[in-house]
Design an enzyme around this catalytic site. Sequence first.
Site, PDB file in Angstrom:
ATOM      1  N   PHE A 148       0.867  -1.173   0.000  1.00  0.00           N
ATOM      2  CA  PHE A 148       0.000   0.000   0.000  1.00  0.00           C
ATOM      3  C   PHE A 148       0.904   1.222   0.000  1.00  0.00           C
ATOM      4  O   PHE A 148       1.521   1.546   1.012  1.00  0.00           O
ATOM      5  CB  PHE A 148      -0.939   0.039   1.204  1.00  0.00           C
ATOM      6  CG  PHE A 148      -1.865   1.226   1.148  1.00  0.00           C
ATOM      7  CD1 PHE A 148      -3.042   1.160   0.431  1.00  0.00           C
ATOM      8  CD2 PHE A 148      -1.534   2.411   1.773  1.00  0.00           C
ATOM      9  CE1 PHE A 148      -3.891   2.256   0.344  1.00  0.00           C
ATOM     10  CE2 PHE A 148      -2.372   3.515   1.701  1.00  0.00           C
ATOM     11  CZ  PHE A 148      -3.551   3.436   0.983  1.00  0.00           C
ATOM     12  N   ASP A 233       9.795   2.731   1.319  1.00  0.00           N
ATOM     13  CA  ASP A 233       8.638   3.540   1.688  1.00  0.00           C
ATOM     14  C   ASP A 233       8.500   3.463   3.209  1.00  0.00           C
ATOM     15  O   ASP A 233       7.942   2.527   3.760  1.00  0.00           O
ATOM     16  CB  ASP A 233       7.383   3.000   0.993  1.00  0.00           C
ATOM     17  CG  ASP A 233       6.125   3.779   1.343  1.00  0.00           C
ATOM     18  OD1 ASP A 233       6.158   4.554   2.325  1.00  0.00           O
ATOM     19  OD2 ASP A 233       5.097   3.609   0.658  1.00  0.00           O
ATOM     20  N   LYS A 262       3.629  11.459   6.708  1.00  0.00           N
ATOM     21  CA  LYS A 262       2.834  11.294   7.921  1.00  0.00           C
ATOM     22  C   LYS A 262       3.442  12.008   9.123  1.00  0.00           C
ATOM     23  O   LYS A 262       3.226  13.180   9.313  1.00  0.00           O
ATOM     24  CB  LYS A 262       2.566   9.821   8.173  1.00  0.00           C
ATOM     25  CG  LYS A 262       1.672   9.191   7.090  1.00  0.00           C
ATOM     26  CD  LYS A 262       1.067   7.897   7.525  1.00  0.00           C
ATOM     27  CE  LYS A 262       0.270   7.231   6.394  1.00  0.00           C
ATOM     28  NZ  LYS A 262      -0.913   7.989   5.970  1.00  0.00           N
TER      29      LYS A 262
END
Length: 407
Positions: A148, A233, A262
Amino acid sequence: MTSAPTLDTKAVRIIRTEDDHLAHNYEPLPVVVATGEGAWVTDVEGKRYLDMLSAYSALNFGHRHPALVDAATEQLGRLTLTSRAFHNDRLGAFATALAKLCDKDLVLPMNTGAEAVETGIKVARAWAYRVKGLPDGAAEIVVANGNFHGRTTTIVGFSDDPTARDGFGPFTPGFVSVPFGDAAAIEAAITPNTAAVLIEPIQGEAGVIIPPEGYLKAVREICTKHGVLFIADEIQAGLGRVGTTFACDREGVVPDMYLLGKALGGGIVAVSAVAADREVLGVIQPGEHGSTFGGNPMAAAVGLRVVEMLESGEFQQRAAALGEHLKAKLDELVGHGVTEVRVAGLWAGVDIDPAIGTGREVAERLLTRGVLVKDTHGQTIRIAPPLVIRATELDWAIEQLKVVLEG
């Protein structure tokens, strides 16, 4: 559509307004949060909840951390946006500090995690053509099943999650998917046209899936051997969440490119970035990539404070120590309504026994007991509390889970 309570409360009226006028691309739990501090939030009815999700790790430092609020407030009174058409007096300091934290030469600031991934893809392709010498249009990137990386059409095109992918094609070519955790499969997939390997060191949305020990080291060795870029990532896993600054640090591995986001914005502003050495990130030239808001002074001020907070190592140490405590508590539930637990620092995937209910049902039951978690992939709940949480608060949350599991 959100399943709202039937009583005509303030929360119900707010949820109904959302349902009437907001696109239904999410199905949130039926709680309306109004305020937050540290690891706790309060809803519009005055009920308090322990936040065990942290906005998918965007709130690693908790709600309204004073140091981050101060940085944002100070900058709000000075300057918020210039675009990259002009320099601002905050971006250079942020870039310098973040590059040092990553031990890389350069950073390229963006806003969202998906933008960081898209930027990484563009950089990898440009590097393949301009440095490696691949024919234009031939570059391939190896990715992992269960990934994801975001919601853009390019990214969902190499997802194997039907909810994310189905109905949004046609998709961008150039991606080859292999099983996650299988380094041999990565090596077998590499061809003369391979530009990079893009993986999450730990897969978050998939349910906090931790690869076998040695996997990241093997990926690093394979990428070096074949002259391809290793792109990590770290948007959810990085910046202290797993007890180290980056998840790759767990195996002492340094990728060619970090994708960050984030927590980099402190839960206040959207901040993401790509970090790499000059021979990689330096392939991008003026006008080839950008963002009106990327690198804005507000984001840079908050991002700089985040980096400074991470430099002390305090939050990484808390995540490591409290993560061990969390794992011990969760392990006790295996065989008692839980089938499997996966923990890395203060990040856990908890698989619920189908006899107890679905992950969503367990999350809804926890909500009634004042604990906020989120389900994924049917039977799993994710636990990712702010790194400022106390051990006693963790104990209370797990006790609520135990009660829910016992019915």
